[in-house]
Motif scaffolding. Structure first.
Motif, PDB file in Angstrom:
ATOM      1  N   GLU A   5       0.832  -1.197   0.000  1.00  0.00           N
ATOM      2  CA  GLU A   5       0.000   0.000   0.000  1.00  0.00           C
ATOM      3  C   GLU A   5       0.870   1.252   0.000  1.00  0.00           C
ATOM      4  O   GLU A   5       0.466   2.297  -0.489  1.00  0.00           O
ATOM      5  CB  GLU A   5      -0.912  -0.003   1.215  1.00  0.00           C
ATOM      6  N   PHE A   6       2.067   1.132   0.575  1.00  0.00           N
ATOM      7  CA  PHE A   6       3.028   2.228   0.590  1.00  0.00           C
ATOM      8  C   PHE A   6       4.406   1.603   0.599  1.00  0.00           C
ATOM      9  O   PHE A   6       4.650   0.620   1.309  1.00  0.00           O
ATOM     10  CB  PHE A   6       2.852   3.102   1.839  1.00  0.00           C
ATOM     11  N   ALA A   7       5.305   2.159  -0.177  1.00  0.00           N
ATOM     12  CA  ALA A   7       6.698   1.701  -0.183  1.00  0.00           C
ATOM     13  C   ALA A   7       7.589   2.902  -0.445  1.00  0.00           C
ATOM     14  O   ALA A   7       7.281   3.747  -1.286  1.00  0.00           O
ATOM     15  CB  ALA A   7       6.913   0.640  -1.249  1.00  0.00           C
ATOM     16  N   ALA A   8       8.671   2.999   0.301  1.00  0.00           N
ATOM     17  CA  ALA A   8       9.647   4.066   0.105  1.00  0.00           C
ATOM     18  C   ALA A   8      11.026   3.490   0.353  1.00  0.00           C
ATOM     19  O   ALA A   8      11.212   2.643   1.232  1.00  0.00           O
ATOM     20  CB  ALA A   8       9.381   5.226   1.056  1.00  0.00           C
ATOM     21  N   SER A   9      11.980   3.926  -0.430  1.00  0.00           N
ATOM     22  CA  SER A   9      13.361   3.513  -0.229  1.00  0.00           C
ATOM     23  C   SER A   9      14.216   4.757  -0.072  1.00  0.00           C
ATOM     24  O   SER A   9      13.753   5.877  -0.303  1.00  0.00           O
ATOM     25  CB  SER A   9      13.845   2.655  -1.409  1.00  0.00           C
ATOM     26  N   GLY A  10      15.444   4.577   0.337  1.00  0.00           N
ATOM     27  CA  GLY A  10      16.314   5.717   0.576  1.00  0.00           C
ATOM     28  C   GLY A  10      15.921   6.504   1.805  1.00  0.00           C
ATOM     29  O   GLY A  10      16.144   7.707   1.877  1.00  0.00           O
ATOM     30  N   VAL A  11      15.338   5.821   2.784  1.00  0.00           N
ATOM     31  CA  VAL A  11      14.829   6.469   3.995  1.00  0.00           C
ATOM     32  C   VAL A  11      15.884   6.412   5.093  1.00  0.00           C
ATOM     33  O   VAL A  11      16.432   5.348   5.382  1.00  0.00           O
ATOM     34  CB  VAL A  11      13.543   5.772   4.485  1.00  0.00           C
ATOM     35  N   ARG A  12      16.157   7.548   5.695  1.00  0.00           N
ATOM     36  CA  ARG A  12      17.046   7.576   6.868  1.00  0.00           C
ATOM     37  C   ARG A  12      16.182   7.227   8.076  1.00  0.00           C
ATOM     38  O   ARG A  12      15.194   7.906   8.356  1.00  0.00           O
ATOM     39  CB  ARG A  12      17.675   8.938   7.049  1.00  0.00           C
ATOM     40  N   ALA A  29       2.180  -3.353   3.863  1.00  0.00           N
ATOM     41  CA  ALA A  29       1.524  -4.371   3.036  1.00  0.00           C
ATOM     42  C   ALA A  29       0.860  -5.392   3.945  1.00  0.00           C
ATOM     43  O   ALA A  29       1.390  -5.729   5.010  1.00  0.00           O
ATOM     44  CB  ALA A  29       2.535  -5.060   2.126  1.00  0.00           C
ATOM     45  N   ASP A  30      -0.285  -5.869   3.518  1.00  0.00           N
ATOM     46  CA  ASP A  30      -1.012  -6.915   4.254  1.00  0.00           C
ATOM     47  C   ASP A  30      -1.246  -6.551   5.715  1.00  0.00           C
ATOM     48  O   ASP A  30      -1.151  -7.394   6.605  1.00  0.00           O
ATOM     49  CB  ASP A  30      -0.279  -8.256   4.163  1.00  0.00           C
ATOM     50  N   GLY A  31      -1.501  -5.264   5.981  1.00  0.00           N
ATOM     51  CA  GLY A  31      -1.822  -4.835   7.335  1.00  0.00           C
ATOM     52  C   GLY A  31      -0.638  -4.726   8.269  1.00  0.00           C
ATOM     53  O   GLY A  31      -0.799  -4.622   9.477  1.00  0.00           O
ATOM     54  N   LEU A  89       1.815  16.677  -2.044  1.00  0.00           N
ATOM     55  CA  LEU A  89       2.016  15.992  -0.768  1.00  0.00           C
ATOM     56  C   LEU A  89       3.465  15.545  -0.659  1.00  0.00           C
ATOM     57  O   LEU A  89       3.999  14.929  -1.573  1.00  0.00           O
ATOM     58  CB  LEU A  89       1.120  14.757  -0.660  1.00  0.00           C
ATOM     59  N   SER A  90       4.088  15.843   0.466  1.00  0.00           N
ATOM     60  CA  SER A  90       5.455  15.379   0.672  1.00  0.00           C
ATOM     61  C   SER A  90       5.432  13.886   0.950  1.00  0.00           C
ATOM     62  O   SER A  90       4.392  13.307   1.291  1.00  0.00           O
ATOM     63  CB  SER A  90       6.094  16.122   1.850  1.00  0.00           C
ATOM     64  N   ALA A  91       6.565  13.253   0.801  1.00  0.00           N
ATOM     65  CA  ALA A  91       6.666  11.815   1.053  1.00  0.00           C
ATOM     66  C   ALA A  91       6.297  11.499   2.499  1.00  0.00           C
ATOM     67  O   ALA A  91       5.655  10.485   2.778  1.00  0.00           O
ATOM     68  CB  ALA A  91       8.073  11.324   0.735  1.00  0.00           C
ATOM     69  N   ALA A  92       6.677  12.365   3.426  1.00  0.00           N
ATOM     70  CA  ALA A  92       6.361  12.138   4.837  1.00  0.00           C
ATOM     71  C   ALA A  92       4.853  12.184   5.077  1.00  0.00           C
ATOM     72  O   ALA A  92       4.296  11.348   5.789  1.00  0.00           O
ATOM     73  CB  ALA A  92       7.065  13.164   5.712  1.00  0.00           C
ATOM     74  N   ARG A  93       4.172  13.131   4.473  1.00  0.00           N
ATOM     75  CA  ARG A  93       2.715  13.231   4.635  1.00  0.00           C
ATOM     76  C   ARG A  93       2.010  12.045   3.979  1.00  0.00           C
ATOM     77  O   ARG A  93       1.010  11.563   4.489  1.00  0.00           O
ATOM     78  CB  ARG A  93       2.203  14.541   4.065  1.00  0.00           C
ATOM     79  N   ARG A  94       2.520  11.591   2.822  1.00  0.00           N
ATOM     80  CA  ARG A  94       1.943  10.416   2.183  1.00  0.00           C
ATOM     81  C   ARG A  94       2.097   9.185   3.074  1.00  0.00           C
ATOM     82  O   ARG A  94       1.199   8.358   3.174  1.00  0.00           O
ATOM     83  CB  ARG A  94       2.589  10.160   0.820  1.00  0.00           C
ATOM     84  N   PHE A  95       3.247   9.070   3.768  1.00  0.00           N
ATOM     85  CA  PHE A  95       3.472   7.963   4.693  1.00  0.00           C
ATOM     86  C   PHE A  95       2.468   8.000   5.836  1.00  0.00           C
ATOM     87  O   PHE A  95       1.834   6.998   6.162  1.00  0.00           O
ATOM     88  CB  PHE A  95       4.899   8.012   5.236  1.00  0.00           C
ATOM     89  N   VAL A  96       2.283   9.166   6.436  1.00  0.00           N
ATOM     90  CA  VAL A  96       1.348   9.304   7.556  1.00  0.00           C
ATOM     91  C   VAL A  96      -0.070   8.963   7.102  1.00  0.00           C
ATOM     92  O   VAL A  96      -0.810   8.263   7.799  1.00  0.00           O
ATOM     93  CB  VAL A  96       1.435  10.719   8.170  1.00  0.00           C
ATOM     94  N   GLU A  97      -0.459   9.442   5.932  1.00  0.00           N
ATOM     95  CA  GLU A  97      -1.791   9.139   5.397  1.00  0.00           C
ATOM     96  C   GLU A  97      -1.948   7.644   5.113  1.00  0.00           C
ATOM     97  O   GLU A  97      -3.009   7.070   5.357  1.00  0.00           O
ATOM     98  CB  GLU A  97      -2.057   9.943   4.123  1.00  0.00           C
TER      99      GLU A  97
END
Length: 107
Positions: A5-12, A29-31, A89-97
């Motif tokens: 549902e959400f994936a991000a790489s290059g995250v500190r 993913a998968d809850g 939307l910033s990546a951080a806001r997309r993550f929170v959502e």
């Protein structure tokens, strides 16, 4: 495992003042929320309904935090990872959502 549902790489990913990885990954993913190192090793994971995530109004764009299993992680997401369908939307806001939506669905 289904499509994330959400994936991000290059995250500190850090805990308190200690950096755990500078190129980590986040997957929902998968809850489940998973925090992974750059090599794919698990740092922490939990059912997304138990995770608290947010951003601070005073933090720079791309910074978020997540409380996973009682541990608070600071997350710095790459602002360049904005998909074509989500301008503004910033990546951080997309993550929170994504955490909020997945928690409502699975919680």
């Amino acid at each position: 495992m289904g499509e994330p549902e959400f994936a991000a790489s290059g995250v500190r990913i850090g805990r308190r003042l200690r950096s755990l990885t500078r190129a980590g990954q986040i997957r929902i993913a998968d809850g489940r929320l998973e925090l992974l190192t750059s090599y794919g090793s698990e740092i922490d994971s939990a059912p997304v309904g138990t995770v608290r995530a947010g951003t601070s109004w005073f933090a720079p764009d791309g910074r978020a935090h997540a409380d996973v299993n009682g541990t608070r992680y600071s997350l710095t997401l790459d602002p360049g990872e904005t998909p074509p369908g989500a301008p503004g939307l910033s990546a951080a806001r997309r993550f929170v959502e994504a955490v909020r939506r997945a928690g409502e669905r699975n919680g």
